[in-house]
Design a protein around this motif. Structure first.
Motif, PDB file in Angstrom:
ATOM      1  N   SER A 160       0.836  -1.207   0.000  1.00 21.39           N
ATOM      2  CA  SER A 160       0.000   0.000   0.000  1.00 21.39           C
ATOM      3  C   SER A 160       0.869   1.253   0.000  1.00 21.39           C
ATOM      4  CB  SER A 160      -0.921  -0.005   1.221  1.00 21.39           C
ATOM      5  OG  SER A 160      -0.151  -0.111   2.398  1.00 21.39           O
ATOM      6  N   LYS A 161       0.255   2.393  -0.307  1.00 21.88           N
ATOM      7  CA  LYS A 161       0.958   3.668  -0.379  1.00 21.88           C
ATOM      8  C   LYS A 161       1.616   3.984   0.962  1.00 21.88           C
ATOM      9  CE  LYS A 161       0.192   8.570  -1.471  1.00 21.88           C
ATOM     10  NZ  LYS A 161       1.545   8.866  -1.216  1.00 21.88           N
ATOM     11  N   GLU A 165       2.882   6.940   3.212  1.00 24.57           N
ATOM     12  CA  GLU A 165       2.678   8.385   3.349  1.00 24.57           C
ATOM     13  C   GLU A 165       4.007   9.139   3.311  1.00 24.57           C
ATOM     14  OE1 GLU A 165       0.377  11.525   3.233  1.00 24.57           O
ATOM     15  OE2 GLU A 165      -0.448   9.516   3.402  1.00 24.57           O
ATOM     16  N   GLU A 220       6.894   7.102  -5.094  1.00 25.51           N
ATOM     17  CA  GLU A 220       6.791   5.760  -5.663  1.00 25.51           C
ATOM     18  C   GLU A 220       7.850   5.601  -6.750  1.00 25.51           C
ATOM     19  OE1 GLU A 220       3.417   2.564  -7.038  1.00 25.51           O
ATOM     20  OE2 GLU A 220       3.038   4.687  -7.418  1.00 25.51           O
ATOM     21  N   TRP A 233       8.905   2.250  -2.641  1.00 26.60           N
ATOM     22  CA  TRP A 233       8.736   3.639  -2.223  1.00 26.60           C
ATOM     23  C   TRP A 233      10.040   4.178  -1.658  1.00 26.60           C
ATOM     24  CZ3 TRP A 233       3.829   5.427  -3.182  1.00 26.60           C
ATOM     25  CH2 TRP A 233       2.864   4.438  -3.430  1.00 26.60           C
TER      26      TRP A 233
END
Length: 169
Positions: free
Chosen positions: A113-114, A116, A120, A126
């Motif tokens: 998941s992303k 914060e 990316e 990330w």
């Protein structure tokens, strides 16, 4: 291509032939002037791999080049010449530190998941830049796997610009 005349070869093929000829005698020292000229990206990558293997075998490899991107991660010592005089020398990291070249801390993580505040890089990868990663900061990221952590690699073009002050030859 063994029977082809030298002048019928492309510049890249001539570069490869010159390198192969230089390595025939298994030299302890290999001096290369602009070895990346005329090489396509695949051949340039192959050349870098060959030079790293030679260095690991104990061959001293000296490369004179304006192609800084090819030297990233290849050179363990840099010597910058101006009109035949040494104006800077040392490892890229030591020069960057001495000249105060910005190299923020960088952490690359894998996460489904992303993350914060992260950039990316690729699906599931990330990059976080900023302070050195602490356990508290790492735990705050949630369910991530740390892929790499450290100061950003030295960008040789940034280093050269800092040394010459943006002057053009």
């Amino acid at each position: 291509r063994a029977d082809d005349a030298l002048d019928s070869l492309s510049q890249g093929m001539r570069q490869r032939l010159t390198l192969a000829t230089a390595m025939l005698s298994s030299p302890a020292l290999l001096l290369l002037d602009e070895p990346y000229n005329g090489l396509d990206p695949h051949a340039a990558k192959s050349l870098s791999k060959v030079l790293l293997r030679l260095a690991k075998r104990g061959v001293s490899v000296v490369v004179s080049s304006h192609h800084l991107a090819h030297l990233e991660g290849l050179a363990d010592r840099l010597v910058l010449l101006d009109r035949g005089r040494i104006i800077e020398q040392g490892s890229a990291e030591a020069l960057a530190d001495r000249l105060d070249v910005d190299r923020p801390w960088e952490t690359v993580v894998a996460s489904k998941s992303k993350v914060e505040g992260a950039e990316e890089l690729a699906p599931g990868r990330w990059r976080l830049q900023g302070p050195r990663m602490s356990m508290d900061l790492l735990e705050s990221l949630g369910d991530v796997e740390v892929v790499s952590h450290g100061r950003r690699a030295v960008d040789l073009a940034d280093l050269l610009e800092r040394i010459v002050g943006g002057e053009e030859e």
